[in-house]
Motif scaffolding. Structure first.
Motif, PDB file in Angstrom:
ATOM      1  N   LYS A   5      24.557  12.915  -5.776  1.00 29.80           N
ATOM      2  CA  LYS A   5      25.947  12.641  -5.386  1.00 29.80           C
ATOM      3  C   LYS A   5      26.129  11.162  -5.033  1.00 29.80           C
ATOM      4  O   LYS A   5      27.134  10.544  -5.372  1.00 29.80           O
ATOM      5  N   LEU A   8      26.158   9.144  -8.216  1.00 35.14           N
ATOM      6  CA  LEU A   8      27.437   9.371  -8.891  1.00 35.14           C
ATOM      7  C   LEU A   8      28.551   8.575  -8.206  1.00 35.14           C
ATOM      8  O   LEU A   8      29.390   7.968  -8.873  1.00 35.14           O
ATOM      9  N   PHE A   9      28.528   8.593  -6.858  1.00 33.09           N
ATOM     10  CA  PHE A   9      29.519   7.818  -6.111  1.00 33.09           C
ATOM     11  C   PHE A   9      29.397   6.321  -6.433  1.00 33.09           C
ATOM     12  O   PHE A   9      30.409   5.640  -6.669  1.00 33.09           O
TER      13      PHE A   9
END
Length: 86
Positions: A5, A8-9
């Motif tokens: 995550k 991805l951020f």
């Protein structure tokens, strides 16, 4: 899962930053083109430049008819009779 995550951020943040930079550069180029275009539209007018004591250049872009019209009427004068008093 947290690492995926986070990556991805960072990836999405990087894409947004690149897009924002491209838009900002494009907007600056457009503004500069508009400034240049507005500046060249008046090039067919008579221009005269005068330097001031501070080094600034004042440019007169008025049409010749307007620039050469009289400001002071004929019945108004800049000179007065001089009488020396003793």
């Amino acid at each position: 899962m947290f690492i995926i995550k986070f990556i991805l951020f960072l990836f999405l943040f990087g894409i947004i930053a690149v897009v924002a930079t491209v838009v900002r550069v494009w907007w600056s180029v457009r503004k500069m083109q508009d400034k240049i275009r507005r500046g060249t539209e008046g090039m067919n007018q008579q221009t005269t430049g005068h330097a001031t004591s501070e080094g600034d250049i004042l440019t007169d872009t008025r049409d010749p008819e307007r620039a050469n019209r009289k400001i002071i009427d004929d019945d108004e004068g800049e000179y007065v009779d001089y009488v020396e008093e003793k």
